[in-house]
Each structure stands twice: as structure tokens, then as C-alpha cells.
Scaffold this motif. Structure first.
Motif, PDB file in Angstrom:
ATOM      1  N   ARG A  11       1.554   7.081   3.637  1.00 20.17           N
ATOM      2  CA  ARG A  11       1.158   5.759   3.149  1.00 20.17           C
ATOM      3  C   ARG A  11       2.371   4.941   2.732  1.00 20.17           C
ATOM      4  O   ARG A  11       2.469   3.738   3.040  1.00 20.17           O
ATOM      5  CB  ARG A  11       0.190   5.903   1.971  1.00 20.17           C
ATOM      6  N   MET A  12       3.299   5.573   2.021  1.00 24.84           N
ATOM      7  CA  MET A  12       4.499   4.860   1.575  1.00 24.84           C
ATOM      8  C   MET A  12       5.394   4.493   2.760  1.00 24.84           C
ATOM      9  O   MET A  12       6.015   3.428   2.792  1.00 24.84           O
ATOM     10  CB  MET A  12       5.275   5.714   0.573  1.00 24.84           C
ATOM     11  N   LEU A  24       2.341   5.492  -5.287  1.00 25.81           N
ATOM     12  CA  LEU A  24       1.321   4.518  -4.880  1.00 25.81           C
ATOM     13  C   LEU A  24       0.919   3.624  -6.047  1.00 25.81           C
ATOM     14  O   LEU A  24       0.818   2.401  -5.911  1.00 25.81           O
ATOM     15  CB  LEU A  24       0.096   5.244  -4.331  1.00 25.81           C
TER      16      LEU A  24
END
Length: 493
Positions: free
Chosen positions: A119-120, A436
Motif C-alpha cells: 500500500r505504501m 498508513l
């Protein structure tokens, strides 16, 4: 104000430059056998060339023209900010270069997946790609917009010369072609700045001494009031902080610069690259500001040469076209084109590296090397065409504010991206979920500050970076890391 005839000789000089740049792309095209060649040059780039490339990449045509305009209308205060790119080098040398070299990354954002999660990686990579497509459009648009009032060249032809030809040589030559054209363009930019300054000095009654006297008497160097603290104005303390974090973002989290760390054969050569860049940053911007001061002196002595209601943002190209000899003016305009193309070509190759590594190769089955290289080149063309079409739209619709707003929102991701690398490298207890939370908090914080306060925009990157680090650190105990101790040791300080 009537356009000035560009003239046959100036056209010839401009076309000679463009032809030479194309030939560089053609020459290096035969070396592009794999993505290792296309994105990393297989380590064939000497440190000094990579350093000039970094300098040319970070100096766009807008900088080339806006710095003299800034010095002409205001003062030299912004010069202080330029040196923050030198101040961050010890941090980059000690901490970041060893990471990127050791992990042998194509995309800088691969590290974020290794350290946190996919995701990052995708957040940072997609933010970078979107921002740089917008950047390409804005560089072409503003360059064309600045030149149109002064030379009789169709705007579409300017877009073609800057954008389309840049796509072609980047497509053919890969990062190796990009870097060696950057070397040519970086030298052109530096020589042009020095040549313009020297030429104006010879045209000012009293020469260099009179330029200094007029600039000093108008308090256009470093006014004392600019050294005071301000939350809203771009005073010296704000510039130091803002440019420091902006430089950290460029040198630690921006693919177009980080990619230069892996094109040399060793860490020592990479460090030589940044030393070369530092030398250029230390010297060349002084001449850009000097050009602005010299233009102020020249037009103070010759005010009749300026049209009424003149937009001083175009003071440099106006002087070049109206006062410089034929041929010489063509070379200077070629340098402005060079400034555009060096930034655009780096953006194109970096966008291609991010998409190919972070999206295409990352998902799905294994692909053959020939197909990966085909996709890499295709993305170069697609990203370039998108930027060119967006610039044409801006030229003919005059809706730059809409695009600037979009570009500003995407640009706000620079702070969170910088914060992610800091969090990952320096805070061992940080994990994917705390990162996140930090990114979400950072984006919300920056958007809030932008929308509801008068805080100077230089603070946006500072807030974006620090919120990720602080929130990521504080929330880390709430989540469990999925990495083993040995993997953390390899990915953190």
C-alpha cells in the motif's frame, strides 16, 4: 506588444541544438537491451555526468526564467534557499545512498514495500507518477506561454519542439540517453546564464560596478526585514526550513533524483555525482540572480526600451530576443528549451521506471525481459503524450488555475512520501499500519492547513513530513510488525 521576428539564423541555431539532442538518443538506443539498461544504464554513468544530470533535472525552464525575473522585480532572498540542496547532502551520503545502493532498486518505492507493505509503495509511486505528468504539462505550458509574446513561433510548434522531440529521444536512449543529454543541457544552461550576465555588463554604463551600486541602492540584495520570522511571508527563516525539506524530498523520496544513485558503478561514484551537483548549485544560481540584477540596471538606464504595461515575468526572453545578436539569441532560446527538456526527459524515464517496477512487474505472472522493455518504452510515450496534450489544452483554454489546483493537491504528497522514508529508515518500531495512519494524518493535516489557514506554502512539506514520522512513531505500539528482527536490521538504521 508586437512579436519580434525570430530570424533564420536563430532558427538554424535552435534546430542544430534539437538535431544534436536527437542524435544522442539515437546513439544510445542500440544499448537498450533490457530494463537494467533502460532504467539503470547498467552502471555505466560516471559520477560527474550523473551530478550534472541531477542539476539539470532539478532546474526547469521556469526556474531559468523566473529567477532572473524574481531578482529583477524583488530581491535575492530566494538565493539562500538554493543552498539547502547542499545542506542536506551529509544526511543523504550517510543514510540514504547506502540503502538505495545496497537494495539495488529500480524504483525507490520498492523500499517502502520491503519496509512496510505494498500500500505504501503504490501510494508513493502513483503520487509521483501523477505529479510528474502534471509537471511535464506545466513546464511545457509555461515555457510556451512565456515565449509566445516575444517570438513569432506557433504555440503548437513550441510544444512539438519541447515535448514531442523529448519523448522521442527519451524513448530511444533510456536513462543513459537522458543523462548524457542532461549533461549537454546542463552545460548549456550554465554557460547561457554566465554569457547573458557578461553581455549585459558590457551594455550597462559603468559595467559591473554600476550594476552593484544600483542594486544595492534599491536594497535588492538581502533586505534586513526579510530576516525576521513570519508564518505567512517567504522570509529567510521560512525559506531555509521550506527549502531544506523540499531538498530532502528531492534527494530522498523523488524517483527522478534517486534513480541517479544507481546508474553509477559504485557508492563512491554516486557521492561524486552529488558533489558535482553541489558545486553547480553553489555557483550557477548566483549568475541567474546576477542576470536579474543586471537587467534591472540595464532597463533603469534604458526605460524607453520596455513596452508599457510590460509583464516582467518575461524580462529575460524579452531581452534575449530584442537585444541580443542573431544566432546568439537562438542559442539562448535553445538553452531555455534545454531547461525544459532536461526536466521532462527525467520525468518521463522515472514515470516509466515506477509504472514498470511498481505496477507491471509487481502484479501478475513473470514476464519476459523483452516484453518488460516494450512496456517501459510504451509508458514513456504514453506519459509524454498525456503531458503534451494537457499542455495544449492549457494553452488554448487558458484554464491554468484548474490545473494548478490539481497539481498542487498532488504535489502535497511530497511531504508524506519524504516522511515515509524517514519513518522506515530511522524508526525501527514503525510498521505498515502505523505508517498508513501517519500518511492519512499527514494528508488531512496538510489539506486542513492549506484550506483554513494563511500559513506560508513552504510549511506544507514540513508538516506533511513530520506528521508521518510523529504519528507513525506514536501509533506503532498499537500494531504488530510482520517483519523479523533480521529483516528490520537490514532495512533500518
Amino acid at each position: 506588444m508586437e512579436n519580434h521576428s525570430f530570424g533564420a539564423l536563430n532558427y538554424i541555431m535552435l534546430l542544430v541544438y534539437l538535431f544534436a539532442i536527437m542524435m544522442v538518443g539515437v546513439y544510445f538506443a542500440k544499448r537498450q537491451k533490457s530494463t537494467e539498461d533502460y532504467f539503470k544504464a547498467s552502471g555505466r554513468i560516471p559520477g560527474w555526468a550523473a551530478g550534472i544530470s541531477v542539476f539539470a533535472t532539478t532546474l526547469s525552464s521556469i526556474t531559468f526564467m523566473s529567477i532572473p525575473a524574481k531578482a529583477y522585480t524583488s530581491d535575492w532572498t530566494f538565493l539562500i534557499g538554493q543552498y539547502m540542496a547542499i545542506a542536506v547532502l551529509p544526511i543523504v551520503f550517510i543514510y540514504y545512498i547506502p540503502f538505495f545502493r545496497r537494495l539495488n532498486l529500480t524504483s525507490a518505492y520498492e523500499y517502502l514495500e520491503k519496509r512496510f507493505d505494498v500500500r505504501m509503495r503504490l501510494f508513493s509511486s502513483i503520487s509521483f507518477m501523477l505529479f510528474h505528468i502534471g509537471r511535464i504539462a506545466i513546464i511545457i505550458y509555461l515555457t510556451a506561454l512565456t515565449l509566445i509574446p516575444f517570438i513569432d513561433i506557433n504555440p503548437l510548434f513550441i510544444v512539438f519542439l519541447i515535448g514531442v522531440l523529448c519523448i522521442v529521444y527519451t524513448f530511444m536512449g533510456g536513462i543513459e540517453g537522458v543523462i548524457w543529454t542532461d549533461v549537454i543541457q546542463g552545460v548549456m544552461l550554465s554557460v547561457a546564464a554566465i554569457a547573458i550576465f557578461v553581455m549585459i555588463c558590457f551594455n550597462v554604463d559603468g559595467g559591473l560596478g554600476e550594476i552593484y551600486n544600483l542594486t544595492a541602492s534599491a536594497d535588492k540584495f538581502f533586505p534586513a526585514e526579510n530576516f525576521s520570522w513570519s508564518w505567512t511571508e517567504s522570509h529567510v527563516p521560512v525559506l531555509i526550513i521550506g527549502f531544506l525539506f523540499a531538498s530532502l524530498q528531492q534527494f530522498t523520496a523523488s524517483q527522478d533524483v534517486v534513480q541517479r544513485y544507481i546508474v553509477t558503478e559504485s557508492i563512491e561514484e554516486t557521492k561524486k555525482a552529488l558533489v558535482m551537483n553541489a558545486k553547480l548549485v553553489a555557483i550557477v544560481p548566483v549568475f541567474f540572480f546576477g542576470v536579474g540584477a543586471a537587467l534591472y540596471a540595464y532597463y533603469s538606464q534604458n526605460p524607453q526600451l520596455l513596452p508599457e504595461d510590460f509583464n516582467t515575468g518575461g524580462i529575460l526572453p524579452f531581452f534575449v530576443i530584442s537585444q541580443m545578436p542573431a544566432g546568439v539569441a537562438g542559442i539562448i532560446i535553445a538553452a531555455i528549451f534545454a531547461a525544459s527538456q532536461s526536466s521532462i526527459s527525467s520525468s518521463l524515464n522515472s514515470i516509466s521506471a515506477c509504472f514498470t517496477s511498481d505496477v507491471y512487474e509487481r502484479f501478475g505472472e513473470n514476464k519476459p525481459a523483452t516484453k518488460i522493455l516494450f512496456v517501459a518504452r510504451s509508458v514513456t510515450v504514453i506519459a509524454g503524450v498525456m503531458g503534451v496534450l494537457a499542455s495544449i489544452y492549457l494553452i488554448y483554454s487558458n484554464e491554468s488555475e484548474l490545473w494548478d489546483t490539481f497539481n498542487s493537491l498532488i504535489g502535497l504528497m511530497g511531504g508524506p512520501m519524504t516522511g515515509l522514508f524517514m519513518l522506515g529508515i530511522f524508526i525501527k518500531k514503525a510498521n505498515a499500519n502505523s505508517a498508513l495512519v501517519g500518511v492519512v494524518a499527514s494528508v488531512i493535516s496538510v489539506l486542513f492547513v492549506q484550506s483554513f489557514t494563511d500559513l506560508n506554502f513552504f510549511f506544507y512539506g514540513v508538516i506533511g513530513t513530520l506528521v508521518v514520522v510523529i504519528v507513525g512513531y506514536l501509533t506503532a505500539p498499537l500494531f504488530k510488525s510482520k517483519l523479523t528482527e533480521s529483516k528490520l536490521d537490514n532495512l533500518t538504521m
